[in-house]
Design an enzyme around this catalytic site. Sequence first.
Site, PDB file in Angstrom:
ATOM      1  N   GLU A 104     -14.722   1.119  -1.875  1.00 42.95           N
ATOM      2  CA  GLU A 104     -14.158   2.378  -2.997  1.00 42.95           C
ATOM      3  C   GLU A 104     -14.461   1.480  -3.859  1.00 42.95           C
ATOM      4  O   GLU A 104     -13.899   0.736  -4.565  1.00 42.95           O
ATOM      5  CB  GLU A 104     -12.683   2.942  -2.587  1.00 42.95           C
ATOM      6  N   ASP A 148      -2.185   1.491 -10.596  1.00 48.47           N
ATOM      7  CA  ASP A 148      -1.909   0.375 -10.117  1.00 48.47           C
ATOM      8  C   ASP A 148      -1.231  -1.267 -10.884  1.00 48.47           C
ATOM      9  O   ASP A 148      -0.995  -1.489 -11.958  1.00 48.47           O
ATOM     10  CB  ASP A 148      -3.288  -0.453 -11.162  1.00 48.47           C
TER      11      ASP A 148
END
Lengths: 409, 257
Positions: free
Chosen positions: B43, B54
């Site tokens: 990924e 994030d």
Amino acid sequence: MSASIRESLRGLPGPFFGDYGGRFMPESLIAAIDELAAAYEQAKADPDFQAELAELHRSYTGRPSIVTEVPRFADHAGGARIFLKREDLNHTGSHKINNVLGQALLTRRIGKTRVIAETGAGQHGVATATAAALFGLDCTIYMGEVDTQRQALNVARMRLLGAEVISVTTGSRTLKDAINEAYREWVTSVETTNYIFGTAAGPHPFPAMVRDFQSVIGEEAREQLLTHLGRLPDAVVACVGGGSNAIGIFDAFLDDAGVALYGIEAAGDGVDTEKHAASIERGRPGILHGARSYLLQDEDGQTIESHSISAGLDYPGVGPEHAFLADIGRASYLPATDAEAMEALRLLSRTEGIIPAIESAHALAGALRIGRELGPEGVILVNLSGRGDKDVATAGRWFDLFDDGAVQS
Amino acid sequence: MSGVADALGSGALIGYLPIGFPDLETSIDAAVALVDNGVDALELGLPYTDPVMDGLAIQKATQQAIEAGFRVRDVFRAVEAVRSRVDAPVLVMTYWNPVVQYGVARFADALRDAGGAGLITPDITPDSADDWIAESDRTGLDRVFLAAPSSTDARLAETVAASRGFVYAVSTMGITGARADLDAKARALVARLREAGATGTDTISACVGVGISTPEQVAEVLGYADGAIVGSALVTALADGGVAGVARLASALSHGK
Ligand SMILES: Cc1ncc(COP(=O)(O)O)c(C=O)c1O
């Protein structure tokens, strides 16, 4: 639900305003946003909710806010008559409280016990901390590190009110990154926590909901001018950060074809420099913070940092309804530089004894220009969205007002 | 082009690294090293200025990549380079605005031509992704949407129906970052995804990500899910120990399979 079929432009429900708006969000937050949207739909139709909010406006905020004519200031605007809608006189010092009280009531309705918010100038943070104190909610405010410095007074106010203030040190360290950090925190705490968003941007339902909570500004002002002058203004002017005070005063006038609407964007050092926050004038459509709207971005879609002396306007995006109103030509968006805004701030202070917030001073700078175009017959309504107490340190430095050696924040 | 589903057979380890960190060539070498050390699918993250899902480790790495001059077109170069050296499927993890600005159709074509398997899209949901669903159907690319512990049953069903490749089950209510203990919510979410039709490779797989950083956690997750996704821990290993460091961690993690 296109605007032309509805006939009225007022109170558009979202999630889309023409091509703009939507709900582009992480799945983790969708349940909470849907819950909020549903709760708001119910509350909107509930007379008890509306009555409770109206009572808070009256007995806590001090609404209706007055309208003040400012003739000595208007002498510098080609003689047009200028009226200020005095949101600066609200409890906590700006229009932000109108929206916060609505969302705080909604927080109670959905049974959450904690609120978080982002803030740029600190006015939304102060309003949220205030409502949290009033309703007995826990409160955490996210604020970019740059803004905690230039609006230090508001940081102290929020803490005095019992809120936790978190200084955000990622990215541009201003409003955009405070929103990012608030989203991150919200994902973690969404079961107990409501996010009180401070402007008419972000994912649905925020643009429509914040607009509805702020539209009291325009509704009052329209009545006040009709009563006082027997006519509507030629132009309505407001500064545009995310766009809440502007859409709040515009909404009541959207269907009055003879009333020109002007949003003033922060032009920083100038729209031809790299340092400005003029998203509509110099941005292009893109997605940030959950909605599609005009956005300062590079070729790759990376967000470009905005710049403005005003923390509350220092945002690279803008609410989707403004993008729509700009595209259909119902509202015009003009830039005002840091220098123009500061000059307007000084002028209003000296001619009328009213120190405006630097954000609101952008609207005043726009009004000076628009007044010169309208001439002496013109009537201009300006949204004075906030007072300048929080900006005295910035103004003191800008105009060199401090004695040597004096302590400055 | 190979889709990611083929790689998920018997419990897969999926590794995340951002493209362009610490520089483009090293990020390619690091991705290859993951596969050489037991990672089954990759990924690759597209660095973006506003990564709201994030945590700090990935924020720092992606911000550094942008400051070092990362461009969206580098994604296709990186995917092509990695695919020329290893056979594992390569998904790209991207926030949505960079794809919109590149042009969804143009992005899909370029990714397919580079040999990419598809996209993981953390900040859009199937009900806001008509254009991507159409373009991924046209190009045959995988589209991995996220499912969260907070998702309603109706939304889980919608997400399972709209996804291709696998469904990304977010292990916890939170953002990326290593965690000492995996949330019990992960197991419950995978069970709900199974109910919603994600029963494995014969239908669609459910892989768990966010918070996984040790071989023990990989083993635990693979006890009930089809794949375990490791991100922040690999990014930190790359930042601290370079390609050799990230290779060591990948090798250790693969013992959890
Ligand atoms: C006094 C004042 N006016 C205007 C703004 C800009 O926000 P908006 O565009 O949502 O009205 C702010 C934001 O902090 C503010 O404090």
